[in-house]
Design an enzyme around this catalytic site. Sequence first.
Site, short mmCIF file in Angstrom:
data_model
loop_
_atom_site.label_atom_id
_atom_site.label_comp_id
_atom_site.label_asym_id
_atom_site.label_seq_id
_atom_site.Cartn_x
_atom_site.Cartn_y
_atom_site.Cartn_z
N LYS A 218 1.06 -1.09 -0.08
CA LYS A 218 -0.14 -0.07 0.07
C LYS A 218 1.01 1.14 0.09
CE LYS A 218 -2.01 3.17 2.00
NZ LYS A 218 -1.58 4.44 1.48
N GLU B 267 -0.11 7.60 -1.11
CA GLU B 267 -1.31 8.04 -2.16
C GLU B 267 -0.70 9.27 -2.80
OE1 GLU B 267 -1.31 7.85 1.14
OE2 GLU B 267 -2.63 9.38 1.83
N CYS C 133 14.00 10.83 6.11
CA CYS C 133 13.96 10.42 7.62
C CYS C 133 15.24 10.34 8.24
CB CYS C 133 13.46 8.88 7.98
SG CYS C 133 14.26 7.95 7.10
P1 NAD Z 1 2.55 9.10 6.91
O1 NAD Z 1 2.70 8.54 8.22
O2 NAD Z 1 1.51 10.19 6.70
O3 NAD Z 1 1.94 8.10 5.83
C1 NAD Z 1 2.75 6.82 5.83
C2 NAD Z 1 1.79 5.77 5.14
O4 NAD Z 1 0.65 5.52 5.92
C3 NAD Z 1 1.13 6.12 3.88
O5 NAD Z 1 0.95 4.88 2.99
C4 NAD Z 1 -0.42 6.79 4.35
O6 NAD Z 1 -1.26 6.59 3.21
C5 NAD Z 1 -0.57 5.84 5.32
N1 NAD Z 1 -1.60 6.74 6.55
C6 NAD Z 1 -1.20 8.14 6.68
N2 NAD Z 1 -2.17 8.42 7.71
C7 NAD Z 1 -2.89 7.17 8.02
C8 NAD Z 1 -3.85 7.06 9.06
N3 NAD Z 1 -4.20 7.75 9.89
N4 NAD Z 1 -4.20 5.58 9.28
C9 NAD Z 1 -3.48 4.55 8.36
N5 NAD Z 1 -2.62 4.87 7.40
C10 NAD Z 1 -2.25 6.23 7.20
O7 NAD Z 1 4.02 9.50 6.21
P2 NAD Z 1 4.65 10.26 5.25
O8 NAD Z 1 4.16 11.80 5.48
O9 NAD Z 1 4.07 9.48 3.99
O10 NAD Z 1 6.11 10.30 5.49
C11 NAD Z 1 6.90 11.01 5.98
C12 NAD Z 1 7.11 10.51 7.40
O11 NAD Z 1 7.71 9.22 7.35
C13 NAD Z 1 8.30 11.12 8.31
O12 NAD Z 1 7.69 11.27 9.71
C14 NAD Z 1 9.64 10.43 8.21
O13 NAD Z 1 10.51 10.65 9.18
C15 NAD Z 1 8.80 9.06 7.96
N6 NAD Z 1 9.85 8.01 7.69
C16 NAD Z 1 10.58 7.50 8.34
C17 NAD Z 1 11.38 6.59 7.80
C18 NAD Z 1 12.24 5.41 8.79
O14 NAD Z 1 13.00 4.59 8.21
N7 NAD Z 1 12.00 5.61 10.24
C19 NAD Z 1 11.54 6.41 6.55
C20 NAD Z 1 11.06 7.41 5.63
C21 NAD Z 1 10.23 8.19 6.24
#
Ligand code: NAD
Length: 505
Positions: A182, A185, A290
């Site tokens: 997944k 989006e 990240c």
């Molecule tokens: P996000 O948490 O908004 O989204 C990640 C995924 O979760 C997406 O596929 C999204 O559709 C889904 N999602 C979002 N809100 C949701 C909800 N309420 N319920 C269920 N699913 C949901 O993250 P983002 O904005 O896409 O990415 C940036 C974040 O990811 C930053 O905080 C970054 O630090 C983190 N990140 C961490 C790593 C790591 O290795 N620790 C690597 C890359 C990114």
Amino acid sequence: MATADAAAAVARIDHWIGGKPAPSTSGRYGEVWNPATGEVRARVDFASVEEVDHAVEIARRAFPEWRATPLSRRAETMFKLRELVDSNRRNIAELITLEHGKTLADAMGEVARGLENIEFACGIPQLMKGEYSEQSSRGIDVYQIRQPLGVVAGITPFNFPAMVPMWMFANAIACGNCFILKPSEKDPSASLFLAELVKRAGVPDGVFNVVQGDKVAVQRLLDHPDIKAVSFVGSTPVAKYIYETATKNGKRVQALGGAKNHMLVLPDADIAMAADAAVSAAYGSAGERCMAISAVVAVGAVADPLIAAIRERMSRIKIGPGMEEGNEMGPLITREHRDRVASYVANAAAEGADVVVDGCEDAVCRRSGFFLGTSLLDRVKPGMRCYDDEIFGPVLSVVRAETYEHGLRLINENPYGNGVAIFTRDGGAARQFQFDVEAGLVGINVPIPVPVAYFSFGGWKASLFGDLHMYGPEGVQFYTRAKVVTSRWPDPSTSKVDLGFPQVR
Ligand code: NAD
């Protein structure tokens, strides 16, 4: 979410189920932007519960045959996939740049780091080897084998739309699992292209599926009884929710969250080298990594010359559309995110920080895309929002520390523990830091210590929920479970009834 009629003319991004594109009938979708122009590029379908169920069922049916496929054959498909991803680096990178906004060179780097994980998975026959103890008791041998889990899911963030999926699915499918991805989006096209390559590599239909969507799809994956494990990468609040919900439902979970990565600069550090590293790690990919450095902890007298050196380098960064050769930093992912990042800079002075460079005043902000200039804040302290929150944009804070111990305490008191770096010429100090610091990924004169694919990636504290880190050896462990077999091929003449507990001596 938008309504169906409004976007009928825009290109549509579907699911990939059972080895082919699968258009959605949910009537729900999101808009995918080109951040460099500020225009809608496509619309992406949002899966319904029924569509997720269909994808899981297709994967469940593909599992028995795939897990029975010989290791050498599964390795062969990984070798073919390696060749296909390698020869399509630029195509994948262009899709990333068009939807994420990072520069093409940066996107090529992302593909290269993702490809490492497929290369690692080519060694799956060696990686899945078990253990064998002969004669654990008289005539008895004990051995451990590792078997795949079944259907597993990966939920990925916007900032690495190709690499993070490869972190997960390369090992997952090489181990014999079927996979439901997944993707974010916000930039879903790279994952669909990868799905095509997986098929062309000879992986049977149904083994790798992509379900587009929002939290409806995620919730169904967390609740579905046939999903055996969930890998997640994204922000900390969602990571925590994923971990709590999926473990409550009996699934194995690794959920990687957000970060606030510090770079500790000791007074003996090479200032030019530390400034180069800070600028590269803070503003690369517009700070949407990240592992981006978001706080430099400057110890003692190093602060002033370091800030001057950083400032001087910032003025030379070329910001513009990622597809245009020569640009070093692109736009942010959405208008809302750009405005949110800008708000931290706008509020910083009121919080007591010195705004050394205000990226909101950069001429690039007047372009039509989601651009923001680079910002540098000084005299930042815990308790300020610009320090406490993960900004995830091109904003670097300098925190002044009196001593090494003071700087270390700041880092260890931070709730996140993803990446951290120390810059020094003193090997003893670096070794002590490695011993003391509470973070999962440590760089010594290396600002972005993302491990190579034959180690595993994962932070500590609020940066990871779960026990096993991602990819590498721990990835193989995550996607398999151990079975221990105790075996005897008896001589019938020695067989007898014995109600005592089995003894080994
Ligand atoms: P996000 O948490 O908004 O989204 C990640 C995924 O979760 C997406 O596929 C999204 O559709 C889904 N999602 C979002 N809100 C949701 C909800 N309420 N319920 C269920 N699913 C949901 O993250 P983002 O904005 O896409 O990415 C940036 C974040 O990811 C930053 O905080 C970054 O630090 C983190 N990140 C961490 C790593 C790591 O290795 N620790 C690597 C890359 C990114």
